[in-house]
Write an enzyme that holds these catalytic residues in place. Structure first.
Site, PDB file in Angstrom:
ATOM      1  N   VAL A 204       1.941  -5.433  -1.393  1.00  0.00           N
ATOM      2  CA  VAL A 204       3.105  -5.795  -2.982  1.00  0.00           C
ATOM      3  C   VAL A 204       4.524  -5.922  -2.884  1.00  0.00           C
ATOM      4  O   VAL A 204       4.902  -7.533  -3.275  1.00  0.00           O
ATOM      5  CB  VAL A 204       2.603  -5.135  -4.177  1.00  0.00           C
ATOM      6  CG1 VAL A 204       3.556  -5.602  -5.526  1.00  0.00           C
ATOM      7  CG2 VAL A 204       0.812  -4.234  -4.698  1.00  0.00           C
TER       8      VAL A 204
ATOM      9  N   THR B 127       2.962   5.630   1.823  1.00  0.00           N
ATOM     10  CA  THR B 127       1.976   5.179   2.377  1.00  0.00           C
ATOM     11  C   THR B 127       2.380   5.529   3.852  1.00  0.00           C
ATOM     12  O   THR B 127       3.196   4.948   4.274  1.00  0.00           O
ATOM     13  CB  THR B 127       1.470   4.130   1.408  1.00  0.00           C
ATOM     14  OG1 THR B 127       3.224   3.151   1.959  1.00  0.00           O
ATOM     15  CG2 THR B 127       0.723   4.041  -0.036  1.00  0.00           C
TER      16      THR B 127
ATOM     17  N   CYS C 119      11.901   2.592   1.042  1.00  0.00           N
ATOM     18  CA  CYS C 119      12.742   0.814   1.809  1.00  0.00           C
ATOM     19  C   CYS C 119      12.697   0.790   2.618  1.00  0.00           C
ATOM     20  O   CYS C 119      14.382   1.491   2.828  1.00  0.00           O
ATOM     21  CB  CYS C 119      13.266   0.834  -0.016  1.00  0.00           C
ATOM     22  SG  CYS C 119      12.776   1.258  -1.215  1.00  0.00           S
TER      23      CYS C 119
ATOM     24  N   GLY D  49      -1.646  11.474  -1.647  1.00  0.00           N
ATOM     25  CA  GLY D  49      -1.978  10.760  -0.602  1.00  0.00           C
ATOM     26  C   GLY D  49      -3.408  11.300  -0.654  1.00  0.00           C
ATOM     27  O   GLY D  49      -3.471  12.288   0.083  1.00  0.00           O
TER      28      GLY D  49
ATOM     29  N   GLY E 219      -3.100   8.260  -7.315  1.00  0.00           N
ATOM     30  CA  GLY E 219      -2.982   7.149  -7.022  1.00  0.00           C
ATOM     31  C   GLY E 219      -3.835   6.289  -6.524  1.00  0.00           C
ATOM     32  O   GLY E 219      -4.775   5.316  -7.732  1.00  0.00           O
ATOM     33  N   THR E 220      -4.419   5.916  -5.670  1.00  0.00           N
ATOM     34  CA  THR E 220      -5.244   5.113  -5.272  1.00  0.00           C
ATOM     35  C   THR E 220      -6.872   4.695  -6.226  1.00  0.00           C
ATOM     36  O   THR E 220      -7.601   4.328  -6.652  1.00  0.00           O
ATOM     37  CB  THR E 220      -5.956   4.895  -4.256  1.00  0.00           C
ATOM     38  OG1 THR E 220      -4.702   4.142  -3.495  1.00  0.00           O
ATOM     39  CG2 THR E 220      -7.252   4.044  -3.504  1.00  0.00           C
TER      40      THR E 220
END
Length: 303
Positions: free
Chosen positions: A71, A193, A130, A243, A265-266
């Site tokens: 994203v 991730t 990042c 995770g 999360g997912t």
């Protein structure tokens, strides 16, 4: 009912269930489906100093046991968050935590300083995965030195609970965790991730516009579990595990491995009510095992 409360630094949580950044919006989007005040902590989507458009489409791909995303931290910037989002979410009766990202150390610091002034935001989560544009694009969190520099700088500017989110794309994650702790982190969350990719064989082209992306979902759980176990033994600050947590059993396993809290999360994309089901499942597990407090299972793995 067992006592589910946990502390992450000075952050007091009613239970150890949190949402992972980027998978739960700003929390309000899920309020039609569940009582979001039941969640221990909501980590809102990644926020940067300035507006970011994100990566070109396609930027998400399904995989056999998870998903890839690229994203690119799309968001409208911290000023927009303060002016438009914060007034809407500040009265939600749970811990609202902002995930902070940046391209340079000063970006992280300025964003953290702005969020520090928001009374109803008790913590930030620092995304050090990042790329550092001033260091050739290498991510801050892939070296102890890089992690230490950004955490120290933010710690000097930010006075509330500081959680540092660790990248798994490293040789030794315990080294990075120790660097974060020594530089002032109140907690570390892991894993972010894993770097992966997907290919369209017929077109002979990558599926994602960026070629590679972040892998999440059930497939990464064994790796995440191992890293949480290693880090929990290496540091003296609370560890937040994430995770591949898809249900209460996964959450309990992370806590047995040493996590004081967990992030989902997912699984939020699959079942909007998964956080509540996990909370209930943890409570049922504790009662079944005769535990009065969730703290009794943190790091209780017998090796």
């Amino acid at each position: 009912m067992a006592d589910l409360s946990v502390n992450i630094g000075e952050l007091q949580m009613k239970n150890p269930v949190m949402t992972a950044s980027g998978t739960f919006g700003y929390g309000e989007e899920f309020s039609d489906f569940i009582d979001i005040a039941r969640i221990g902590g909501i980590i809102v989507k990644g926020t940067t100093l300035h507006k970011r458009e994100g990566n070109p489409y396609p930027r998400m791909a399904e995989t056999p046991s998870g998903m890839l995303n690229a994203v690119g931290l799309q968001n409208k910037g911290v000023d927009y968050f303060v002016e438009q989002i914060y007034p809407r979410i500040k009265d939600i009766q749970t811990n609202m935590i902002v995930n902070v990202s940046g391209s340079a150390i000063e970006d992280y610091v300025k964003t953290a300083e702005i969020i520090n002034e928001l009374d109803k935001i008790p913590a930030i989560e620092l995304n050090i995965s990042c790329p550092n544009v001033k260091q050739g694009g290498m991510a801050f969190g892939v070296s102890a030195k890089g992690a230490s520099e950004v955490v120290k700088a933010v710690r000097a500017a930010y006075k509330k609970t500081l959680i540092v989110k660790l990248s798994p794309n490293v040789t030794d994650i315990t080294e990075i965790a120790r660097a974060a702790e020594e530089s002032g982190a109140d907690s570390v969350s892991l894993i972010n991730t894993l770097l992966g990719m997907a290919i369209d064989a017929e077109r002979k082209r990558p599926i994602l516009s960026t070629v590679t992306g972040g892998m999440s979902g059930a497939a990464v759980k064994p790796i995440a579990l191992r890293m949480v176990w290693q880090v929990a033994k290496a540091v003296n600050i609370p560890v937040i595990g994430l995770g591949g947590i898809m249900n209460w059993k996964d959450a309990v396993e992370f806590m047995l491995a040493g996590a004081s809290a967990i992030q989902i999360g997912t699984a939020n994309f699959i079942d909007p009510a998964v956080t509540i089901k996990v909370e209930d499942g943890i409570n049922n597990y504790l009662e079944r095992h005769g535990c009065k407090s969730v703290k009794e299972i943190i790091g209780a793995l017998e090796v």
